[in-house]
Design a protein around this motif. Structure first.
Motif, mmCIF file in Angstrom:
data_model
loop_
_atom_site.group_PDB
_atom_site.id
_atom_site.type_symbol
_atom_site.label_atom_id
_atom_site.label_comp_id
_atom_site.label_asym_id
_atom_site.label_seq_id
_atom_site.Cartn_x
_atom_site.Cartn_y
_atom_site.Cartn_z
ATOM 1 N N MET A 1 108.241 -68.605 -19.143
ATOM 2 C CA MET A 1 108.639 -67.994 -17.868
ATOM 3 C C MET A 1 110.125 -68.210 -17.608
ATOM 4 N N ALA A 2 110.626 -69.392 -17.954
ATOM 5 C CA ALA A 2 112.061 -69.660 -17.786
ATOM 6 C C ALA A 2 112.877 -68.742 -18.693
ATOM 7 N N ALA A 3 112.378 -68.514 -19.914
ATOM 8 C CA ALA A 3 113.085 -67.629 -20.844
ATOM 9 C C ALA A 3 113.095 -66.193 -20.330
ATOM 10 N N LEU A 4 111.976 -65.748 -19.766
ATOM 11 C CA LEU A 4 111.882 -64.386 -19.247
ATOM 12 C C LEU A 4 112.745 -64.187 -18.005
ATOM 13 N N ARG A 5 112.646 -65.129 -17.071
ATOM 14 C CA ARG A 5 113.317 -64.983 -15.786
ATOM 15 C C ARG A 5 114.799 -65.344 -15.837
ATOM 16 N N GLY A 6 115.131 -66.304 -16.710
ATOM 17 C CA GLY A 6 116.499 -66.816 -16.718
ATOM 18 C C GLY A 6 116.743 -67.858 -15.660
ATOM 19 N N ASP A 7 115.648 -68.394 -15.077
ATOM 20 C CA ASP A 7 115.779 -69.458 -14.083
ATOM 21 C C ASP A 7 114.515 -70.319 -14.118
ATOM 22 N N GLN A 8 114.470 -71.327 -13.256
ATOM 23 C CA GLN A 8 113.344 -72.263 -13.208
ATOM 24 C C GLN A 8 112.521 -72.104 -11.934
ATOM 25 N N CYS A 9 112.575 -70.917 -11.346
ATOM 26 C CA CYS A 9 111.974 -70.742 -10.024
ATOM 27 C C CYS A 9 110.448 -70.672 -10.036
ATOM 28 N N VAL A 10 109.868 -70.248 -11.151
ATOM 29 C CA VAL A 10 108.411 -70.158 -11.232
ATOM 30 C C VAL A 10 107.934 -71.079 -12.344
ATOM 31 N N LYS A 11 107.430 -72.239 -11.966
ATOM 32 C CA LYS A 11 106.953 -73.212 -12.949
ATOM 33 C C LYS A 11 106.047 -74.211 -12.273
ATOM 34 N N LEU A 12 105.276 -74.926 -13.069
ATOM 35 C CA LEU A 12 104.511 -76.075 -12.590
ATOM 36 C C LEU A 12 105.322 -77.311 -12.936
ATOM 37 N N PRO A 13 105.872 -78.025 -11.951
ATOM 38 C CA PRO A 13 106.770 -79.144 -12.246
ATOM 39 C C PRO A 13 106.167 -80.205 -13.152
ATOM 40 N N SER A 14 104.844 -80.431 -13.031
ATOM 41 C CA SER A 14 104.201 -81.462 -13.845
ATOM 42 C C SER A 14 102.860 -80.953 -14.346
ATOM 43 N N PRO A 15 102.782 -80.534 -15.614
ATOM 44 C CA PRO A 15 101.497 -80.080 -16.152
ATOM 45 C C PRO A 15 100.380 -81.121 -16.012
ATOM 46 N N SER A 16 100.718 -82.394 -16.207
ATOM 47 C CA SER A 16 99.674 -83.422 -16.113
ATOM 48 C C SER A 16 99.132 -83.522 -14.689
ATOM 49 N N LYS A 17 100.020 -83.421 -13.690
ATOM 50 C CA LYS A 17 99.560 -83.462 -12.288
ATOM 51 C C LYS A 17 98.780 -82.203 -11.945
ATOM 52 N N ALA A 18 99.221 -81.073 -12.483
ATOM 53 C CA ALA A 18 98.510 -79.824 -12.213
ATOM 54 C C ALA A 18 97.087 -79.877 -12.754
ATOM 55 N N LEU A 19 96.924 -80.539 -13.902
ATOM 56 C CA LEU A 19 95.591 -80.688 -14.490
ATOM 57 C C LEU A 19 94.807 -81.828 -13.849
ATOM 58 N N GLY A 20 95.538 -82.791 -13.299
ATOM 59 C CA GLY A 20 94.885 -83.971 -12.758
ATOM 60 C C GLY A 20 94.356 -84.879 -13.831
ATOM 61 N N MET A 21 94.965 -84.788 -15.038
ATOM 62 C CA MET A 21 94.496 -85.564 -16.185
ATOM 63 C C MET A 21 95.685 -86.067 -16.983
ATOM 64 N N GLN A 22 95.536 -87.205 -17.591
ATOM 65 C CA GLN A 22 96.576 -87.769 -18.442
ATOM 66 C C GLN A 22 96.111 -87.749 -19.893
ATOM 67 N N ARG A 23 96.978 -87.297 -20.790
ATOM 68 C CA ARG A 23 96.668 -87.372 -22.219
ATOM 69 C C ARG A 23 96.795 -88.825 -22.670
#
Length: 326
Positions: A103-125
């Motif tokens: 998404m950053a490559a497509l948009r050219g910015d960081q405006c649409v992202k999930l800041p922390s994939p682990s928090k978004a999942l609620g799980m830690q690898r």
């Protein structure tokens, strides 16, 4: 179709199809290099596109429609897969990270992202190996090498033998400077893995010495025998690394699988477990060894040495190869 002007067209100017636009944007972002990284991001992006087009997804085919809520819904979908046991936590996190990057490559910015994939999942690898590695048995490795040779895949056989004997990554074994390594093995009894290393860990600032034994000598000798004419490694003068991946490595995987070896990376884990046993005189934790309970200092020293030999900067990374503290 590279972006050549304003990002105000469908998929930010990268074409009509979401599945096509993501890879093109990534290739632009990485300047046509970093093939392995781009390939990994592209594969994970296609999984996201498949979800977008599914009944569970939003039905979008234009990245301009993707917002934070779409990414959050995708994270919930992945979380459900992990909960059912259909997906590893690490895989889910990697998929979210790749969507962020694309998404950053497509948009050219960081405006649409999930800041922390682990928090978004609620799980830690965990980053800790959960099953014993394949390729521990050297007879099995020789059988694989013999089978590859019978199928005229000598270079793949050499890569297998080098990876098991030294713990090299696939790229390192392919790009290894064979004359230099052979000279070091003969002159000082150890070799310094420097070619094809990850994260810029090469040169005098990041030495990576591996002790030489008969297995290392044999792997080097065979690799030099099958190295293409005019080359110092597994890549012919008229080839590049991508050619070798496509024409040598990829066709060899069916033979690896037929001999119960998931892939080349398993050989690094097998090397690490064998080294742990050499250093501690106990089997690796993933193989039932109890050194971490009996002699914590010896266990820690083995982990430090193995991390160094595998080219990692942190001792805790060894757990991904030999298992955690039990």
């Amino acid at each position: 179709m590279a972006w050549v002007g304003r990002r105000n067209g469908r998929n930010f100017g990268y074409g009509r199809q979401l599945s096509y636009a993501g890879p093109q944007a990534l290739k632009d972002m990485f300047g046509g290099g970093h093939y392995g990284t781009v390939k990994a991001h592209c594969d994970r992006w296609q999984a996201f596109v498949k979800w977008c087009r599914s009944d569970q997804g939003p039905g979008f085919n234009d990245a301009r429609q993707i917002d934070r809520k779409v990414l959050t819904d995708y994270a919930a979908y992945l979380r459900d897969l992990v909960g059912r046991g259909d997906l590893a936590v690490s895989t889910a996190q990697n998929r979210l990270s790749s969507v962020n990057r694309t998404m950053a490559a497509l948009r050219g910015d960081q405006c649409v992202k999930l800041p922390s994939p682990s928090k978004a999942l609620g799980m830690q690898r965990t980053g800790v190996r959960q099953s014993a590695p394949q390729g521990l048995d050297r007879e099995q490795i020789q059988q694989i090498a013999d089978a590859l040779c019978r199928h005229h895949q000598q270079r793949a056989a050499a890569i297998v033998l080098l990876a098991r004997a030294t713990g090299m990554r696939l790229r390192e074994a392919t790009l290894a400077d064979l004359p230099r390594l052979t000279r070091e093995a003969q002159d000082i009894g150890k070799i310094n893995i420097q070619d094809g290393t990850k994260g810029g860990r090469a040169g005098a600032t990041a030495p990576r010495w591996i002790a030489v034994d008969d297995h290392v000598r044999g792997a080097l000798e065979f690799a030099r025998q099958v190295s293409p004419a005019g080359s110092r490694n597994m890549i012919a003068p008229n080839e590049n690394y991508l050619n070798v991946l496509q024409e040598v490595v990829r066709p060899s995987r069916d033979i690896l699988h037929a001999h119960n070896l998931k892939g080349f990376h398993e050989l690094r884990a097998a090397y690490a477990c064998a080294r742990y046993e050499q250093i501690t005189q106990y089997r690796a934790p993933i193989n039932g060894g109890q050194c971490c309970l009996i002699d914590r200092n010896r266990d820690r020293e083995a982990r430090r040495q193995i991390s160094y030999e595998l080219g990692h900067g942190r001792i805790d990374v060894a757990a991904a190869y030999i298992g955690g503290l039990t």
